[in-house]
Design a protein around this motif. Structure first.
Motif, PDB file in Angstrom:
ATOM      1  N   THR A   1       0.832  -1.198   0.000  1.00  0.00           N
ATOM      2  CA  THR A   1       0.000   0.000   0.000  1.00  0.00           C
ATOM      3  C   THR A   1       0.867   1.247   0.000  1.00  0.00           C
ATOM      4  N   LEU A   2       0.224   2.366  -0.310  1.00  0.00           N
ATOM      5  CA  LEU A   2       0.941   3.641  -0.295  1.00  0.00           C
ATOM      6  C   LEU A   2       1.415   3.969   1.112  1.00  0.00           C
ATOM      7  N   THR A   3       0.621   3.600   2.103  1.00  0.00           N
ATOM      8  CA  THR A   3       1.015   3.862   3.501  1.00  0.00           C
ATOM      9  C   THR A   3       2.306   3.127   3.844  1.00  0.00           C
ATOM     10  N   GLU A   4       2.436   1.874   3.375  1.00  0.00           N
ATOM     11  CA  GLU A   4       3.658   1.104   3.641  1.00  0.00           C
ATOM     12  C   GLU A   4       4.866   1.726   2.959  1.00  0.00           C
TER      13      GLU A   4
ATOM     14  N   SER B   1       5.312  11.296   4.810  1.00  0.00           N
ATOM     15  CA  SER B   1       3.866  11.165   4.991  1.00  0.00           C
ATOM     16  C   SER B   1       3.236  10.511   3.752  1.00  0.00           C
ATOM     17  N   PRO B   2       2.082   9.868   3.912  1.00  0.00           N
ATOM     18  CA  PRO B   2       1.390   9.300   2.745  1.00  0.00           C
ATOM     19  C   PRO B   2       1.099  10.345   1.670  1.00  0.00           C
TER      20      PRO B   2
ATOM     21  N   ALA C   1       5.207   4.940   2.242  1.00  0.00           N
ATOM     22  CA  ALA C   1       5.518   6.164   2.983  1.00  0.00           C
ATOM     23  C   ALA C   1       6.277   5.853   4.269  1.00  0.00           C
ATOM     24  N   ARG C   2       5.845   4.789   4.985  1.00  0.00           N
ATOM     25  CA  ARG C   2       6.497   4.421   6.243  1.00  0.00           C
ATOM     26  C   ARG C   2       7.956   4.033   5.992  1.00  0.00           C
TER      27      ARG C   2
ATOM     28  N   SER D   1       2.293  10.102  -2.149  1.00  0.00           N
ATOM     29  CA  SER D   1       1.303  10.184  -3.229  1.00  0.00           C
ATOM     30  C   SER D   1       1.715  11.211  -4.276  1.00  0.00           C
TER      31      SER D   1
ATOM     32  N   TYR E   1       5.496  -1.853  -5.192  1.00  0.00           N
ATOM     33  CA  TYR E   1       4.261  -1.069  -5.168  1.00  0.00           C
ATOM     34  C   TYR E   1       3.808  -0.727  -6.584  1.00  0.00           C
TER      35      TYR E   1
END
Length: 357
Positions: free
Chosen positions: A5-8, A16-17, A10-11, A21, A48
């Motif tokens: 995911t985009l959150t992963e 930040s997400p 970013a982490r 993005s 991704y």
């Protein structure tokens, strides 16, 4: 295996997400090069895959063009589709395809599906219908197109405008001079053929077919000839074959005592090439020969005719160019491009199938 995911991403990149993005979905607001490189490396390591819809929102463009045709197996539509694909490639866009069988209800569903996928533009190729049974579906298709255009979509229609469509901004029609070209074909044939003429046309109310029928009749009148008889059938090869069987029986009914036809009885004009091919196949199946027993001509000059014998007289249309022009007309800067408004021209091409016996 579940997609990352985009959150992963970013982490892993330590951002930040929203920043991730902006890097991966093509936003005009981009962070510094070091941060962007870190995000891309994280995305690569996680495998991704960017979300196309999210990219479309970020760029205000999905990079998609919707193409609606009656039947992609028909060489006429296949040639137009090649032109659309070529122009889409120039714009770095992808083409989504829908085949509808010419039903306005199916076309409306295709427009709605393309709009839901945020297609930047839609190209519609195929004859419009003014038949009573299509009135309600035409109205729904027109409403769907108007809604799409009001929301920023751009539409190009090959041939005739969609019946009832009122959108002005972003709505283009690539007109094809079917009536004029059919008239020119009739005039040329009448100069070399002394027998009767018969037209194999599509269902009444199919605008492309009707235009070609009207044009052919006008050409005969200009040459001082009587109007041609009209046989209505399906606007495809099967319809041409069915009409060809009827005409074959009529030709054989006028044969000599030896069983051979008495000579050329008629010149057949089928309003598209695939109908002409079907009619010719029916005549051959009944033991008749072209052009000895009947002459025949079509319209469009599809690629399939290269292998058709005897060579078919027809009207040549620049089908791939029509597809290119329709697609370019929907480009955001088409208003500054003279090619978007370039008129379509065609040429009468007489070949062996209409030579006098």
């Amino acid at each position: 295996m579940a997609a990352s995911t985009l959150t992963e991403v970013a982490r892993l990149a330590g951002v930040s997400p929203a920043t991730a993005s902006r890097v991966l979905n093509g936003s005009a607001r981009k962070p510094g090069k070091d941060i962007a490189d870190r995000v891309r490396q994280a995305a690569d390591s996680l495998g991704y895959i960017p979300n196309a819809q999210a990219q479309g929102l970020a760029k205000s463009s999905s990079g998609l063009i919707g193409l609606i045709v009656h039947d992609i197996a028909d060489p006429y539509f296949a040639a137009i589709a090649r032109g659309v694909q070529e122009a889409a490639r120039e714009q770095r866009k992808m083409v989504l395809l829908a085949t509808t069988g010419g039903a306005p209800a199916e076309e409306k569903e295709a427009v709605a599906a393309f709009a839901a996928r945020r297609a930047d533009s839609i190209v519609i190729a195929g004859s419009r219908s003014s038949r009573t049974e299509d009135r309600e579906d035409n109205a729904e298709l027109a409403a769907e197109l108007d809604r799409y255009c009001r929301n920023g979509g751009r539409v190009a229609v090959v041939g005739h405008p969609v019946v009832g469509a009122s959108a002005q901004d972003g709505y283009h029609v690539v007109a094809v001079p079917n009536q004029e070209l059919a008239g020119a074909l009739a005039t040329k044939l009448a100069a070399h053929w002394g027998g009767d003429f018969v037209i194999i046309g599509g269902p009444e109310g199919l605008l492309t077919s009707d235009d070609r029928i009207h044009g052919f009749q006008e050409g005969l009148a200009k040459a001082g000839r009587a109007p041609a008889e009209i046989l209505r059938s399906s606007f495809n090869r099967a319809g041409g074959y069915e009409a060809g069987l009827k005409l074959a029986a009529r030709i054989k009914g006028g044969s000599t005592g030896t069983g051979e036809p008495a000579g050329p009885k008629m010149c057949i004009f089928a309003v598209n090439d695939v109908m002409a091919i079907g009619a010719a196949a029916a005549l051959r199946a009944e033991g008749l020969r072209i052009p000895r027993d009947a002459a025949i001509a079509g319209f469009d000059d599809i690629e399939t005719l290269r292998d058709f014998r005897p060579a078919l007289s027809t009207v040549s249309l620049p089908l791939e160019e029509i597809g290119r022009l329709a697609t370019r007309a929907t480009a955001p800067l088409a208003g500054d491009d003279d090619s978007a408004a370039q008129p379509i021209t065609g040429e009468v091409t007489l070949r062996r199938s209409t030579e006098a016996a």
